[in-house]
Design a protein around this motif. Structure first.
Motif, PDB file in Angstrom:
ATOM      1  N   GLN A  42       0.879  -1.174   0.000  1.00 36.20           N
ATOM      2  CA  GLN A  42       0.000   0.000   0.000  1.00 36.20           C
ATOM      3  C   GLN A  42       0.918   1.226   0.000  1.00 36.20           C
ATOM      4  O   GLN A  42       1.948   1.216   0.671  1.00 36.20           O
ATOM      5  CB  GLN A  42      -0.847   0.047   1.266  1.00 36.20           C
ATOM      6  N   PRO A  43       0.578   2.290  -0.699  1.00 34.76           N
ATOM      7  CA  PRO A  43       1.430   3.479  -0.725  1.00 34.76           C
ATOM      8  C   PRO A  43       1.735   4.044   0.670  1.00 34.76           C
ATOM      9  O   PRO A  43       2.804   4.611   0.883  1.00 34.76           O
ATOM     10  CB  PRO A  43       0.624   4.485  -1.560  1.00 34.76           C
ATOM     11  N   MET A  44       0.819   3.863   1.639  1.00 34.94           N
ATOM     12  CA  MET A  44       1.058   4.396   2.981  1.00 34.94           C
ATOM     13  C   MET A  44       2.232   3.710   3.688  1.00 34.94           C
ATOM     14  O   MET A  44       2.718   4.201   4.699  1.00 34.94           O
ATOM     15  CB  MET A  44      -0.199   4.272   3.850  1.00 34.94           C
ATOM     16  N   LEU A  45       2.729   2.586   3.157  1.00 32.22           N
ATOM     17  CA  LEU A  45       3.823   1.858   3.794  1.00 32.22           C
ATOM     18  C   LEU A  45       5.202   2.387   3.400  1.00 32.22           C
ATOM     19  O   LEU A  45       6.209   1.965   3.961  1.00 32.22           O
ATOM     20  CB  LEU A  45       3.735   0.365   3.435  1.00 32.22           C
ATOM     21  N   ILE A  46       5.240   3.314   2.457  1.00 33.15           N
ATOM     22  CA  ILE A  46       6.511   3.858   1.966  1.00 33.15           C
ATOM     23  C   ILE A  46       7.108   4.825   2.992  1.00 33.15           C
ATOM     24  O   ILE A  46       6.429   5.704   3.502  1.00 33.15           O
ATOM     25  CB  ILE A  46       6.305   4.588   0.617  1.00 33.15           C
ATOM     26  N   GLY A  47       8.395   4.633   3.276  1.00 31.38           N
ATOM     27  CA  GLY A  47       9.110   5.537   4.176  1.00 31.38           C
ATOM     28  C   GLY A  47       9.985   6.509   3.409  1.00 31.38           C
ATOM     29  O   GLY A  47      10.132   7.658   3.778  1.00 31.38           O
ATOM     30  N   ASN A  48      10.587   6.049   2.321  1.00 28.54           N
ATOM     31  CA  ASN A  48      11.430   6.896   1.488  1.00 28.54           C
ATOM     32  C   ASN A  48      10.839   6.925   0.084  1.00 28.54           C
ATOM     33  O   ASN A  48      11.009   5.988  -0.691  1.00 28.54           O
ATOM     34  CB  ASN A  48      12.861   6.346   1.458  1.00 28.54           C
ATOM     35  N   PRO A  49      10.158   8.032  -0.256  1.00 35.94           N
ATOM     36  CA  PRO A  49       9.507   8.099  -1.571  1.00 35.94           C
ATOM     37  C   PRO A  49      10.479   8.235  -2.735  1.00 35.94           C
ATOM     38  O   PRO A  49      10.103   8.014  -3.882  1.00 35.94           O
ATOM     39  CB  PRO A  49       8.603   9.324  -1.459  1.00 35.94           C
ATOM     40  N   VAL A  50      11.738   8.595  -2.474  1.00 35.14           N
ATOM     41  CA  VAL A  50      12.714   8.754  -3.552  1.00 35.14           C
ATOM     42  C   VAL A  50      13.087   7.405  -4.154  1.00 35.14           C
ATOM     43  O   VAL A  50      13.181   7.261  -5.368  1.00 35.14           O
ATOM     44  CB  VAL A  50      13.977   9.486  -3.035  1.00 35.14           C
ATOM     45  N   VAL A  58       7.580  -0.218   9.470  1.00 36.85           N
ATOM     46  CA  VAL A  58       6.617  -1.153   8.890  1.00 36.85           C
ATOM     47  C   VAL A  58       7.264  -2.529   8.745  1.00 36.85           C
ATOM     48  O   VAL A  58       6.664  -3.548   9.078  1.00 36.85           O
ATOM     49  CB  VAL A  58       6.103  -0.650   7.519  1.00 36.85           C
ATOM     50  N   THR A  59       8.509  -2.540   8.285  1.00 33.36           N
ATOM     51  CA  THR A  59       9.238  -3.801   8.148  1.00 33.36           C
ATOM     52  C   THR A  59       9.368  -4.490   9.501  1.00 33.36           C
ATOM     53  O   THR A  59       9.092  -5.683   9.640  1.00 33.36           O
ATOM     54  CB  THR A  59      10.632  -3.560   7.530  1.00 33.36           C
ATOM     55  N   ALA A  60       9.783  -3.737  10.517  1.00 38.68           N
ATOM     56  CA  ALA A  60       9.939  -4.298  11.863  1.00 38.68           C
ATOM     57  C   ALA A  60       8.602  -4.804  12.407  1.00 38.68           C
ATOM     58  O   ALA A  60       8.530  -5.899  12.981  1.00 38.68           O
ATOM     59  CB  ALA A  60      10.536  -3.258  12.799  1.00 38.68           C
ATOM     60  N   SER A 111      16.845  -2.733   1.040  1.00 39.28           N
ATOM     61  CA  SER A 111      15.603  -1.963   1.070  1.00 39.28           C
ATOM     62  C   SER A 111      14.421  -2.824   0.649  1.00 39.28           C
ATOM     63  O   SER A 111      14.512  -3.569  -0.325  1.00 39.28           O
ATOM     64  CB  SER A 111      15.682  -0.768   0.116  1.00 39.28           C
ATOM     65  N   GLY A 112      13.332  -2.677   1.395  1.00 35.26           N
ATOM     66  CA  GLY A 112      12.085  -3.310   0.981  1.00 35.26           C
ATOM     67  C   GLY A 112      11.476  -2.461  -0.115  1.00 35.26           C
ATOM     68  O   GLY A 112      11.285  -1.258   0.061  1.00 35.26           O
ATOM     69  N   GLN A 113      11.195  -3.056  -1.260  1.00 35.50           N
ATOM     70  CA  GLN A 113      10.687  -2.316  -2.404  1.00 35.50           C
ATOM     71  C   GLN A 113       9.171  -2.119  -2.321  1.00 35.50           C
ATOM     72  O   GLN A 113       8.510  -2.706  -1.470  1.00 35.50           O
ATOM     73  CB  GLN A 113      11.058  -3.055  -3.695  1.00 35.50           C
TER      74      GLN A 113
END
Length: 159
Positions: A42-50, A58-60, A111-113
């Motif tokens: 889901q887009p809300m799970l992104i931490g680094n948008p770059v 979220v990963t943890a 990195s988690g993609q």
């Protein structure tokens, strides 16, 4: 009291009892006695948008939830199937007796993609008072994890 005869129904009840699992959208697939956690992207799970990359928190959380559900499932199935624990045994809004995290170590391997994630937990030790669980999370190939964790738990007291 209701006894669970269907393991999928019992697993759905256990997972549904934790609001944070529902918030993140984590699902669990059962094949025999193995459980695989699935975190749909889901887009809300992104931490680094770059990059874009999944947020480390979220990963943890995904790794910890996978460990808790695996450990809870293996320790609670007997009570669930006997009807000692279930929708009639727990009041609404109250969780079943889940293990409490004592120590949690995460290794961020890459990195988690921005795509679905999967995790599988393995119980290293489970006793009356203490348990140790190892979890690996992957996206494309199980043999290429992007994160792993070791979690130590205080087990809930027996009723």
């Amino acid at each position: 009291m209701t006894a669970y005869q269907n393991r999928d129904e019992a697993l759905a009840w256990l997972v549904g009892a934790v609001p944070y699992i529902r918030f993140l959208g984590i699902r669990f697939d059962r094949q025999g006695d193995e459980i695989t956690a699935h975190l749909p992207f889901q887009p809300m799970l992104i931490g680094n948008p770059v990059i874009p990359a999944l947020h480390g928190g979220v990963t943890a959380a995904f790794l910890e939830v996978a460990a808790i559900i695996e450990l809870s499932w293996t320790t609670l199935w007997e009570d669930l199937s006997a009807g000692r624990l279930g929708p009639d045994a727990v009041t609404p809004g109250h969780l079943p007796p889940l293990p409490k995290t004592i120590d949690f170590t995460v290794d961020y391997l890459r990195s988690g993609q921005a795509r679905d994630c999967f995790a599988k937990a393995r119980i290293n030790r489970s006793g009356r008072r203490y348990a140790s669980v190892h979890v690996d999370a992957w996206q494309d190939a199980r043999d290429k994890p992007f994160a792993s964790a070791v979690v130590h738990f205080l087990m809930p007291e027996a009723p």
